[in-house]
Design a protein around this motif. Structure first.
Motif, short mmCIF file in Angstrom:
data_model
loop_
_atom_site.label_atom_id
_atom_site.label_comp_id
_atom_site.label_asym_id
_atom_site.label_seq_id
_atom_site.Cartn_x
_atom_site.Cartn_y
_atom_site.Cartn_z
N ARG A 1 -4.86 5.89 3.24
CA ARG A 1 -6.26 5.94 2.80
C ARG A 1 -6.75 7.38 2.69
N ARG A 2 -6.41 8.22 3.65
CA ARG A 2 -6.79 9.63 3.58
C ARG A 2 -6.12 10.32 2.40
N ALA B 1 -1.50 3.00 7.33
CA ALA B 1 -2.63 2.65 6.47
C ALA B 1 -3.70 3.73 6.50
N ARG B 2 -3.95 4.29 7.67
CA ARG B 2 -4.95 5.36 7.78
C ARG B 2 -4.51 6.60 7.00
N ALA C 1 -7.98 9.50 -0.65
CA ALA C 1 -9.25 10.24 -0.68
C ALA C 1 -9.02 11.68 -1.12
N GLY D 1 0.54 3.46 -3.15
CA GLY D 1 -0.06 4.72 -2.75
C GLY D 1 0.81 5.91 -3.12
N LEU E 1 0.84 -1.20 0.00
CA LEU E 1 0.00 0.00 0.00
C LEU E 1 0.87 1.25 0.00
#
Length: 100
Positions: free
Chosen positions: A75-76, A71-72, A79, A12, A8
């Motif tokens: 993910r943000r 990971a948080r 977004a 990412g 990720l």
């Protein structure tokens, strides 16, 4: 212990560059050269800070030690990139369609 967030982090980071930075730079160049309506430049005002926030969060996610926090953050970051793309590229398309 294996790092489950490792892929990720890599994907990412690549996604932030490909889907965040590159479209922002391309749209900025179109506005600067005058190849698009000037009102598209107004989309860059909120779009570029979203991309910068995504870069910051991606950096925190890539360099973070805790997998949950990383990971948080990632993910943000994704977004924020999605929001910036929707705003800048979608708005550009709508303005161009309205301009005829």
């Amino acid at each position: 212990m294996t790092d489950v967030v490792r892929t990720l982090r890599w994907y990412g980071g690549i996604a932030v560059v490909l889907f965040g930075v590159v479209p922002a730079v391309m749209l900025s160049m179109l506005v600067a050269r005058g190849n698009t309506p000037q009102s598209v430049g107004l989309l860059l005002v909120p779009g570029i800070p979203l991309v910068l926030a995504a870069l910051t969060l991606a950096w925190r996610g890539i360099t973070g030690a805790d997998p949950e926090v990383s990971a948080r953050c990632m993910r943000r970051s994704m977004a924020f990139v999605a929001g910036a793309d929707l705003l800048m590229l979608g708005g550009n398309a709508l303005i161009r369609m309205a301009a005829g």
